[in-house]
Design a protein around this motif. Structure first.
Motif, mmCIF file in Angstrom:
data_model
loop_
_atom_site.group_PDB
_atom_site.id
_atom_site.type_symbol
_atom_site.label_atom_id
_atom_site.label_comp_id
_atom_site.label_asym_id
_atom_site.label_seq_id
_atom_site.Cartn_x
_atom_site.Cartn_y
_atom_site.Cartn_z
ATOM 1 N N ALA A 137 54.092 10.830 61.998
ATOM 2 C CA ALA A 137 55.408 10.302 62.355
ATOM 3 C C ALA A 137 56.247 10.106 61.101
ATOM 4 N N ASP A 181 61.561 9.251 63.505
ATOM 5 C CA ASP A 181 60.913 9.135 64.812
ATOM 6 C C ASP A 181 60.894 7.697 65.327
ATOM 7 N N ALA A 226 62.472 6.903 68.869
ATOM 8 C CA ALA A 226 61.719 7.492 69.984
ATOM 9 C C ALA A 226 60.394 6.769 70.185
ATOM 10 N N ALA A 286 53.814 16.109 69.391
ATOM 11 C CA ALA A 286 55.161 16.688 69.373
ATOM 12 C C ALA A 286 55.292 17.741 70.467
ATOM 13 N N ASP A 338 61.489 18.537 68.285
ATOM 14 C CA ASP A 338 61.482 17.638 67.132
ATOM 15 C C ASP A 338 60.330 16.656 67.185
ATOM 16 N N GLY A 339 59.900 16.291 68.347
ATOM 17 C CA GLY A 339 58.876 15.276 68.398
ATOM 18 C C GLY A 339 58.454 14.933 69.763
#
Length: 69
Positions: free
Chosen positions: A6, A10, A13, A63, A68-69
Motif C-alpha cells: 500500500a 491508497d 480507499a 489490487a 490502481d488498487g
C-alpha cells in the motif's frame, strides 16, 4: 489478483473499506450511532500517517488487475 504494498495514495480507499466493512460486519454487535460515527476522512488521515511514517509497517493490498488498487 495482484498483491502490492500500500502507498500513501491508497489511504482513502483503505479507510473507506475499513469503515464500510465495520458497519456491515458489526451492525448487530455495536450500537448504530457508534458505527455511523466512524469517519472515513479521519481513518484516512490515520492511514496516511502510518503509510508515510519512517518505520511504517508493511501493508499489503489486493489490487484490481490493470487498475490502481
Amino acid at each position: 489478483m495482484p498483491i502490492r504494498e500500500a502507498l500513501p495514495g491508497d489511504a482513502a480507499a483503505l479507510a473507506a473499506v475499513h469503515v464500510l466493512s465495520w458497519r456491515a460486519a458489526y451492525r448487530d454487535l455495536f450500537p448504530r450511532p457508534y458505527l455511523e460515527g466512524l469517519d472515513v476522512e479521519e481513518h484516512a488521515a490515520v492511514r496516511h500517517a502510518r503509510l508515510t511514517a519512517p518505520e511504517r509497517p508493511a501493508v499489503l493490498l489486493a489490487a484490481r488487475p490493470g487498475g490502481d488498487g
